[in-house]
Design an enzyme around this catalytic site. Structure first.
Site: not given
Ligand code: OSB
Ligand code: MG
Length: 368
Positions: A136, A162, A164, A189, A214, A239, A263, A291
């Site tokens: 991510s 992924k 953001k 995401d 996402e 999510d 999660k 994550g």
């Molecule tokens: O939206 O999935 C998410 C990290 C912190 C809070 C929310 C998210 C995320 C990530 C990173 O996308 C996931 C990771 O690398 O642990």
């Molecule tokens: Mg997410």
């Protein structure tokens, strides 16, 4: 089994990179680590994924500490537990606070699997010996910074990228990514950065053959997500909207998503994660493991959960070394050709590194 003693630690670890989402940027990861001891002196470990501030959900590190100290630990201490699924019954009079509950439930699952002499993955019913992982990538200053980061992770073998997104960092950026990486498995995401008024932007993303988008809309908008899913061809993945089996059931019934990100902390623990997994499997809804920038302890729980059969898409559980100069488990979680080999030792299968844990500990308290 009885938990006779619980130690909470507030740890602070520095991320190797600043992580930016549609909500803002942070570089320090503050979190609670929980160690539960049973009557034989064995330790089980759990990690709270709550952040320092309530940007991802309403829970924070401090609300988790409060819930654990004042309600969850007193409810569980010295209670006879014959199966880890009973933890949720012990907590049945305590509403929500899923990340706090999950912290201690994870430690009970670890202890339970140690007691049975099996890996946490097998205790959950997982069969895979290796799992596929993606990565991510936070919002960057420029598109060319993003392209360089993607290139690095593609070379490292990660199975999907992924990215953001947020308004102003979406269609044009994804176009550049697709141009340079026409075949890479790719997704976006939004962490709830859009509303249905942005439908044209979200439709425009269909052009890039994304595996999914996402959480484009607000966390309480499963009706709007259903409308959006009708209007776009890219599968919607939820999510932030899914906190329980019941949330998943309703989202599936409404057609709000084609995929769910599970999660453990967000849904209140491993038992609930497994129930959601089974529900999705019976509805042919693929799941993958999200994550929360976990340390090795939370990461180990994610690895174990991902061995269940319906985790058919790469998760966000990247290697320890992607996040940390030094992780708090030995060995660290490593990724080879985009796969993590699942440990087969009893419990979480990685050894907590007590010296490293102490070095990151800011505060510590024991309850018995
Ligand atoms: O939206 O999935 C998410 C990290 C912190 C809070 C929310 C998210 C995320 C990530 C990173 O996308 C996931 C990771 O690398 O642990
Ligand atoms: Mg997410």
């Amino acid at each position: 089994m009885r938990i006779k003693e619980v130690t909470l630690r507030h740890l602070q670890m520095k991320l190797k990179f600043p992580f930016t989402t549609s909500f803002g940027t942070f570089q320090d990861r503050d979190f609670i680590l929980l160690e539960g001891k049973d009557e034989n002196g064995n330790s089980g470990w759990g990690e709270s994924v709550a952040f320092h501030s309530p940007w991802y959900s309403e829970e924070t590190m401090k609300t988790n500490w409060h819930m654990l100290e004042d309600y969850l630990i007193p409810a569980l201490l010295n209670q006879e537990i014959t199966h880890q699924d009973e933890v949720s019954e012990v907590f049945s009079n305590i509403r929500k606070n899923n990340m706090a509950k999950s912290t201690i439930e994870g430690a009970v699952w670890d202890l339970y699997s140690q007691e049975k002499g099996v890996s946490l993955a097998s205790a959950l019913g997982g069969k895979k010996s290796k799992i596929e992982v993606g990565i991510s990538i936070g919002i960057q200053d420029t598109a060319s910074d993003l392209l360089r980061i993607i290139e690095k992770h593609v070379q490292e073998g990660y199975k999907r990228m992924k990215v953001k997104i947020k308004p102003g960092w979406d269609v044009d950026v994804m176009r550049e990514v697709r141009k340079e990486f026409p075949d890479v498995p790719l997704m976006a995401d939004a962490n709830s950065a859009y509303t249905l008024e942005d439908i044209d932007t979200l439709k425009a993303l269909d052009e890039f053959d994304l595996m999914m988008i996402e959480q484009p809309l607000a966390s309480d908008d499963i009706i709007d997500h259903a409308k959006l899913q009708e209007a776009i061809s890219t599968p919607v993945c939820l999510d932030e909207s899914i906190h329980s089996y019941e949330d998943a059931r309703k989202a599936i019934e409404l057609g709000s998503c084609g995929i769910i990100n599970i999660k453990i902390g967000r849904v209140g623990g491993l038992s609930e994660s497994k129930r959601i997994h089974d529900l999705c499997e019976s509805h042919h809804i693929p799941v993958w493991c999200g994550g929360m920038l976990e340390s090795g302890i939370g990461r180990a729980h994610n690895v174990a959960l991902t061995t269940l059969s319906n985790f058919i898409m790469p998760g966000d559980t990247a290697a320890s070394s992607r996040y940390w100069e030094k992780d708090i488990i030995t060995p660290e979680v490593t990724v080879e050709d985009g796969y993590i080999t699942v440990p087969d030792k009893p419990g979480i299968g990685y050894e907590p590194d007590l010296e490293a844990i102490e070095s990151f500990t800011i505060e510590k308290k024991t309850y018995k």
